[in-house]
Design an enzyme around this catalytic site. Structure first.
Site, short mmCIF file in Angstrom:
data_model
loop_
_atom_site.label_atom_id
_atom_site.label_comp_id
_atom_site.label_asym_id
_atom_site.label_seq_id
_atom_site.Cartn_x
_atom_site.Cartn_y
_atom_site.Cartn_z
N HIS A 11 0.84 -1.20 0.00
CA HIS A 11 0.00 0.00 0.00
C HIS A 11 0.88 1.25 0.00
O HIS A 11 0.67 2.18 -0.80
CB HIS A 11 -0.90 -0.05 1.24
CG HIS A 11 -1.71 1.17 1.50
ND1 HIS A 11 -3.09 1.19 1.40
CD2 HIS A 11 -1.37 2.43 1.88
CE1 HIS A 11 -3.54 2.40 1.71
NE2 HIS A 11 -2.50 3.17 2.01
N GLU A 12 1.89 1.29 0.88
CA GLU A 12 2.75 2.47 0.97
C GLU A 12 3.66 2.60 -0.24
O GLU A 12 3.93 3.72 -0.71
CB GLU A 12 3.58 2.41 2.26
CG GLU A 12 2.75 2.40 3.54
CD GLU A 12 1.78 3.57 3.64
OE1 GLU A 12 2.09 4.66 3.14
OE2 GLU A 12 0.68 3.37 4.20
#
Length: 364
Positions: free
Chosen positions: A140-141
């Site tokens: 996600h990051e």
């Protein structure tokens, strides 16, 4: 940002598809792109952006985490470092961003930085998630980094922290708060994009769902159920009347993230879509094609997304929008029924006077 000396040597721990040269356009949510365009057009945004870019040097941000957090590497949080390299390998991110673990019981992760991205995860998050759930979060990051979200996230972070001390900014308080509100709206949409990137990295929908459930209810998976959790999202969207629709808007405005049930429902819907399957089959936009990408096509995609959202939404407010767009004959009656709930013809009689008083009070 440090370049991995041998990225391809760090292959995934299990058989996962890799996406060479993938463009962030392939997984970005249409609402993310349209909200970012609207943000950039907001009056005063360029001035605030340039002012903060000059006042917040990259070096000070890096020194902050270097001095008071634990940098992830081969000798510290090695398992997280392996996941980070894995995520960069799968999404073909050329440079592995530095990642830090920060002491904070609140589960959280962020990708920030003005020149180059930095990933920060809290101890609360590390202790909450298992390996596959954490892999999705790191993906996600990394998705935020690939999409270039770090710059705007950093601006939002500093403006939020300094919201009560912004008199020195030439625009004044009201304009800055308008920009903060617009940044939050964009960032909520960008989270939906990054959730998709996390799924592309982890390639385990159940792990992504579990991670979101844990963010909502803590480390009590034996007490939770994915299907029941998703039903909450459906109930949230369709339940109540027009007053509840307005309350939903007011509740979400101060938040930087969408509600977890909404994120889970959005991600599951995308995982079942043709777009996701095409990416998994190796058919996706490449970064070397980004310069030739059509802006008008992005606008059309965003417009089509919002039109479809209005058409399929079960929210009472969206239902009213559809009625207005369709030229509802008895618009006043529909508005009354939407706000106060429909009443049967037999609801009069002894209660008729009280019903009249209620509507009179509402009118006042």
């Amino acid at each position: 940002m440090t370049e991995s000396p041998d990225r391809d040597a760090n292959v995934p721990g299990r058989n996962r598809r890799r996406f060479p040269g993938i463009s962030s356009r392939s997984y970005e949510h249409p609402a993310d792109r349209s909200a970012l365009v609207a943000l950039r057009k907001l009056s005063g945004f360029d001035t605030v952006f340039k002012t903060l870019s000059g006042l917040l040097p990259e070096r000070s941000l890096r020194l902050l985490f270097l001095s008071d957090s634990v940098r992830v590497g081969d000798q510290q949080f090695a398992h997280l470092h392996a996941m980070l390299r894995d995520a960069c390998y799968i999404l073909d991110l050329e440079k592995v961003p530095p990642m830090y673990v920060n002491q904070d019981p609140q589960p959280n992760a962020m990708c920030i930085g003005l020149d180059e991205p930095i990933i920060v995860v809290t101890t609360g998050l590390v202790e909450l998630l298992d390996e596959e759930e954490m892999r999705a979060v790191i993906g996600h990051e990394v998705g935020h980094a690939l999409s270039g979200h770090a710059v705007y996230r950093t601006i939002l972070l500093f403006l939020t922290n300094l919201a009560t001390k912004v008199a020195w900014i030439p625009l004044g308080n009201v304009a800055v708060m308008a920009i903060v509100t617009a940044l939050r709206e964009w960032f909520r949409k960008s989270e939906l994009s990054a959730d998709r990137a996390g799924l592309l990295v982890g390639q385990d929908l159940q792990a992504s769902m579990r991670g979101l459930m844990k963010l909502a209810g803590g480390n009590h998976l034996h007490e939770m159920n994915v299907d029941a959790f998703l039903k909450q999202a459906e109930e949230y969207e369709s339940g109540g009347d027009l007053r509840d629709s307005v309350l939903k808007i007011l509740n979400v405005l101060p938040r930087s993230h969408p509600f977890t049930t909404v994120r889970a429902a959005e991600l599951k819907k995308w995982s079942e879509s043709r777009d996701y399957q095409r990416i998994m089959d190796g058919h996706y936009p490449r970064r070397d094609e980004d310069k030739d990408a059509s802006v008008s096509d992005s606008f059309r995609d965003s417009a089509a997304h919002y039109a479809d959202s209005v058409r399929t939404s079960k929210d009472p407010l969206m239902g009213l929008v559809r009625d207005i767009a369709g030229g509802a004959g008895d618009l006043g009656g529909k508005l009354r029924d939407t706000v106060f709930g429909s009443r049967s013809n037999g609801a009069g009689g002894a209660d008729g006077a009280s019903g009249s008083d209620d509507s009179g009070s509402a009118g006042k």
